[in-house]
Design an enzyme around this catalytic site. Structure first.
Site, PDB file in Angstrom:
ATOM      1  N   GLN A 149       4.655   3.540   4.700  1.00  0.00           N
ATOM      2  CA  GLN A 149       5.978   3.433   5.305  1.00  0.00           C
ATOM      3  C   GLN A 149       7.025   3.991   4.344  1.00  0.00           C
ATOM      4  O   GLN A 149       7.136   3.563   3.200  1.00  0.00           O
ATOM      5  CB  GLN A 149       6.278   1.969   5.623  1.00  0.00           C
ATOM      6  CG  GLN A 149       7.554   1.743   6.404  1.00  0.00           C
ATOM      7  CD  GLN A 149       7.729   0.278   6.779  1.00  0.00           C
ATOM      8  OE1 GLN A 149       6.913  -0.569   6.424  1.00  0.00           O
ATOM      9  NE2 GLN A 149       8.789  -0.017   7.490  1.00  0.00           N
TER      10      GLN A 149
ATOM     11  N   HIS B 230       4.912  -8.133  13.526  1.00  0.00           N
ATOM     12  CA  HIS B 230       5.187  -8.043  12.086  1.00  0.00           C
ATOM     13  C   HIS B 230       6.152  -6.881  11.929  1.00  0.00           C
ATOM     14  O   HIS B 230       5.773  -5.744  11.660  1.00  0.00           O
ATOM     15  CB  HIS B 230       3.890  -7.790  11.311  1.00  0.00           C
ATOM     16  CG  HIS B 230       4.108  -7.470   9.861  1.00  0.00           C
ATOM     17  ND1 HIS B 230       4.799  -8.289   9.010  1.00  0.00           N
ATOM     18  CD2 HIS B 230       3.725  -6.393   9.119  1.00  0.00           C
ATOM     19  CE1 HIS B 230       4.829  -7.749   7.797  1.00  0.00           C
ATOM     20  NE2 HIS B 230       4.188  -6.586   7.846  1.00  0.00           N
TER      21      HIS B 230
ATOM     22  N   ARG C  39       7.670 -15.503   3.565  1.00  0.00           N
ATOM     23  CA  ARG C  39       9.041 -15.110   3.224  1.00  0.00           C
ATOM     24  C   ARG C  39      10.053 -16.111   3.776  1.00  0.00           C
ATOM     25  O   ARG C  39      11.040 -16.447   3.114  1.00  0.00           O
ATOM     26  CB  ARG C  39       9.325 -13.709   3.777  1.00  0.00           C
ATOM     27  CG  ARG C  39       8.618 -12.602   3.018  1.00  0.00           C
ATOM     28  CD  ARG C  39       8.740 -11.275   3.745  1.00  0.00           C
ATOM     29  NE  ARG C  39       8.203 -10.171   2.941  1.00  0.00           N
ATOM     30  CZ  ARG C  39       7.770  -9.020   3.434  1.00  0.00           C
ATOM     31  NH1 ARG C  39       7.802  -8.822   4.752  1.00  0.00           N
ATOM     32  NH2 ARG C  39       7.305  -8.072   2.641  1.00  0.00           N
TER      33      ARG C  39
ATOM     34  N   ASP D 296     -12.063   5.386   0.211  1.00  0.00           N
ATOM     35  CA  ASP D 296     -10.834   6.133   0.472  1.00  0.00           C
ATOM     36  C   ASP D 296     -11.188   7.609   0.569  1.00  0.00           C
ATOM     37  O   ASP D 296     -12.202   8.050   0.007  1.00  0.00           O
ATOM     38  CB  ASP D 296      -9.824   5.904  -0.661  1.00  0.00           C
ATOM     39  CG  ASP D 296      -8.419   6.348  -0.306  1.00  0.00           C
ATOM     40  OD1 ASP D 296      -7.588   5.481   0.031  1.00  0.00           O
ATOM     41  OD2 ASP D 296      -8.138   7.560  -0.364  1.00  0.00           O
TER      42      ASP D 296
END
Length: 318
Positions: A86, A179, A155, A39
């Site tokens: 998001q 998606h 889901r 990262d």
């Protein structure tokens, strides 16, 4: 094809909520002997690696490292979760320009040290970024996989199972396409242990009508937004979905999962990544399955593909 060997190395690019939780899920699953976290925030990966490593006594032997791209060299699978998160009220497609720029810096570095790896893209919008990764990497399409609609399908199974009071694992169905907001539910092929869903509902005196399908679909489509509104991000379920895909690859399972793959000629759809039922094994995506949809579903899938293509064409940073 991933060769069978005594060690298995998985690198996770991005140590945010999704990346760190994915590393945790992979650690618990016992599929890897080495997990490398990379990262831009080096301190974060060091902390995550330390925290995970402190639980080594409770799982199968695994070496968890904080590193840079050089440390990912020789990975069997590189899982890419890096990118802007998001935000509340933001669609996955609105993330596109931010994350394409991030991927332009990530993918060349990943490829530099991992010529033979399978790339598993998780960052959103996953279908668009899988296509971007495919183009930037130069890898064959079989080795560039998006997490696709694996989570969305779970889901959907959960929603049906909850309403019908049955084990969701007994529900056979798929969410296909993006998606995201244009995804489609494949009601025409949905069954409960090989009994068509309408027949099962009729036999058991359960609801199955337009209202049922609409409610279930909306709950599935909006699930991520509902979670984000309440806790800020989704990461547990997607980490489990990623781990499921990884296990299918490393175990050469040849199992069918609705991952994001390059579609080349399906209901006239070409040159776009979409969530499709695919045979997933040691080579990555071994075959995309062209299942028969009804006219309404096929039309919606074409529109989903058009949405993604338009997004790619309009991206200001490509």
């Amino acid at each position: 094809m991933i060769k069978k060997r005594n060690t298995t190395k998985i690198s996770v690019i991005g140590a945010g909520s999704v990346g760190a939780t994915t590393a945790y899920a992979l650690m618990l699953s016992g599929v890897a002997t080495e997990i490398v976290l990379v990262d831009v925030n080096k301190s974060k990966t060091e902390g995550e690696a330390m925290d995970l490593s402190h639980g080594a006594d409770f799982v199968k032997p695994v070496n968890i490292l904080s590193g840079d791209y050089k440390d990912t060299e020789g990975s069997d699978i590189v899982v890419i979760t890096a990118g802007a998160a998001q935000k509340v009220g933001e669609t996955r497609l609105q993330l596109i320009n931010k994350n394409i720029n991030i991927f332009k810096s990530i993918i060349p570095e990943v490829v530099k040290y991992n010529k033979d790896a399978i790339l598993l893209v998780v960052s959103n919008p996953v279908d668009v970024l899988s296509y971007v990764t495919y183009k930037l990497s130069g890898f064959p399409k079989e080795r560039v996989i998006g997490s696709g609609t694996v989570l969305d399908t779970s889901r959907l199974k959960h929603e049906i199972g909850k309403r019908y009071k049955i084990d969701p694992r007994n529900v056979n169905t798929y969410i296909m396409g993006e998606h995201g907001d244009s995804e489609i539910a494949t009601w025409s092929v949905t069954n409960i242990q090989n009994i068509k869903i309408d027949e099962y509902a009729n036999k058991e005196n359960l609801e199955y009508n337009d209202n049922f399908r609409k409610e279930v679909y909306e709950n599935v489509k909006n699930a991520a937004y509902e979670v984000i509104n309440r806790k800020g991000a989704t990461f547990y379920a997607i980490a489990l979905a990623v781990t499921r895909i990884v296990k299918a690859i490393l175990g050469d399972e040849k199992t069918i999962l609705p991952v994001s793959t390059l579609v080349e000629n399906y209901y006239g759809i070409k040159d776009v990544y979409l969530g499709m039922p695919c045979i997933v094994g040691g080579s990555g995506i071994e075959k995309a399955l062209s299942i028969d949809l009804n006219k309404t579903e096929a039309s919606k899938l074409v529109k989903s593909a058009e949405t993604l293509k338009n997004t790619l064409n309009n991206a200001s940073c490509l």
